[in-house]
Design a protein around this motif. Structure first.
Motif, PDB file in Angstrom:
ATOM      1  N   TYR A  42       0.836  -1.208   0.000  1.00 33.87           N
ATOM      2  CA  TYR A  42       0.000   0.000   0.000  1.00 33.87           C
ATOM      3  C   TYR A  42       0.869   1.257   0.000  1.00 33.87           C
ATOM      4  O   TYR A  42       0.595   2.216  -0.724  1.00 33.87           O
ATOM      5  CB  TYR A  42      -0.922  -0.018   1.216  1.00 33.87           C
ATOM      6  N   ASN A  43       1.929   1.273   0.797  1.00 39.06           N
ATOM      7  CA  ASN A  43       2.817   2.436   0.854  1.00 39.06           C
ATOM      8  C   ASN A  43       3.475   2.708  -0.490  1.00 39.06           C
ATOM      9  O   ASN A  43       3.576   3.855  -0.928  1.00 39.06           O
ATOM     10  CB  ASN A  43       3.896   2.214   1.914  1.00 39.06           C
ATOM     11  N   HIS A  44       3.917   1.645  -1.166  1.00 38.83           N
ATOM     12  CA  HIS A  44       4.570   1.821  -2.463  1.00 38.83           C
ATOM     13  C   HIS A  44       3.590   2.341  -3.515  1.00 38.83           C
ATOM     14  O   HIS A  44       3.940   3.209  -4.330  1.00 38.83           O
ATOM     15  CB  HIS A  44       5.186   0.500  -2.932  1.00 38.83           C
ATOM     16  N   VAL A  45       2.377   1.811  -3.480  1.00 36.33           N
ATOM     17  CA  VAL A  45       1.375   2.274  -4.443  1.00 36.33           C
ATOM     18  C   VAL A  45       1.014   3.731  -4.174  1.00 36.33           C
ATOM     19  O   VAL A  45       0.876   4.540  -5.103  1.00 36.33           O
ATOM     20  CB  VAL A  45       0.112   1.379  -4.383  1.00 36.33           C
ATOM     21  N   GLU A  46       0.864   4.079  -2.907  1.00 33.69           N
ATOM     22  CA  GLU A  46       0.530   5.453  -2.549  1.00 33.69           C
ATOM     23  C   GLU A  46       1.629   6.415  -2.985  1.00 33.69           C
ATOM     24  O   GLU A  46       1.353   7.554  -3.387  1.00 33.69           O
ATOM     25  CB  GLU A  46       0.315   5.557  -1.041  1.00 33.69           C
ATOM     26  N   ALA A  47       2.880   5.948  -2.946  1.00 35.72           N
ATOM     27  CA  ALA A  47       4.013   6.782  -3.372  1.00 35.72           C
ATOM     28  C   ALA A  47       4.276   6.656  -4.870  1.00 35.72           C
ATOM     29  O   ALA A  47       5.254   7.222  -5.372  1.00 35.72           O
ATOM     30  CB  ALA A  47       5.258   6.394  -2.591  1.00 35.72           C
ATOM     31  N   MET A  48       3.411   5.888  -5.575  1.00 33.37           N
ATOM     32  CA  MET A  48       3.562   5.637  -7.017  1.00 33.37           C
ATOM     33  C   MET A  48       4.877   4.946  -7.333  1.00 33.37           C
ATOM     34  O   MET A  48       5.433   5.099  -8.429  1.00 33.37           O
ATOM     35  CB  MET A  48       3.412   6.937  -7.810  1.00 33.37           C
TER      36      MET A  48
END
Length: 223
Positions: free
Chosen positions: A185-191
């Motif tokens: 989730y963190n990686h997706v949120e940071a693109m």
């Protein structure tokens, strides 16, 4: 390549899933045995409570656990009185939440395995003067081995994939409560889709391996 935080999340997830699975097998076995054999009218009620996480949104379960284990909740007051502090946003809190959330994935296969044994083997053991406890360990458990394998695999896999309950109870603290789903989730949120692909791809391979294992004939054979 995976960062140290990602590797820590993977290791924390393995620890959480492993401990949760062991605890659920220990706690879920007597519950499943009782559900498989009792004629009690409470069977429906207990069975509904055990399987409630299957239909209850994870965020709802996480919210009520947060209230119960918070500083004003009965569980929170108890843990504070015992000098244990508060469970939310700790690894211990994640374990408690994971056990409740993954319980039906362990209890149901065990219940089905015990029900499939029937009463004849236990009655035969009784005629040989085996005590109920001895018959359970020497007859019922070996016959229910496929159910234990299925329960262990499903319990572990389901805990690995948790998100909503983990977010509510554990938050997203790197190295402490940040598990694999939160790292993705963190990686997706940071693109940061590259690292998200690495982690998500690993979970995809793991999920397929679990299904392949469960659908393999070798695991479904009786001893």
């Amino acid at each position: 390549m995976l960062s140290p935080n990602d590797l820590a999340a993977v290791w924390l997830t393995v620890q959480l899933a492993g401990l949760t699975t062991v605890l659920l097998l220990a706690l879920g076995t007597p519950v499943a045995w009782w559900l498989a054999r009792t004629p009690s009218r409470l069977k429906g009620l207990v069975g509904s409570v055990v399987t409630l996480p299957l239909v209850l949104p994870p965020a709802v379960l996480g919210f009520y656990l947060l209230v119960l284990m918070g500083p004003q909740g009965p569980v929170g007051r108890l843990t504070q009185a015992l000098g244990l502090g508060l469970l939310p946003f700790t690894f211990a809190g994640l374990v408690v939440a994971s056990c409740l959330y993954s319980m039906p994935f362990v209890v149901q296969p065990l219940q089905q395995a015990f029900a499939a044994i029937g009463r004849a083997p236990m009655e035969a053991a009784a005629t040989l003067r085996a005590s109920p406890l001895d018959a359970f360990f020497t007859v019922a458990l070996p016959l229910a081995r496929p159910g234990f394998i299925t329960a262990a695999v499903l319990g572990f896999a389901h805990t690995v994939g948790e998100f909503g309950v983990v977010l509510m109870i554990g938050g997203n603290i790197p190295g402490k409560t940040q598990v694999l789903s939160m790292a993705i989730y963190n990686h997706v949120e940071a693109m940061d889709y590259t690292n998200a692909h690495w982690l998500a791809g690993g979970m995809l391979v793991f999920s397929f391996a679990v299904l392949l294992l469960l659908n393999s004939r070798g695991w479904n054979r009786s001893p």
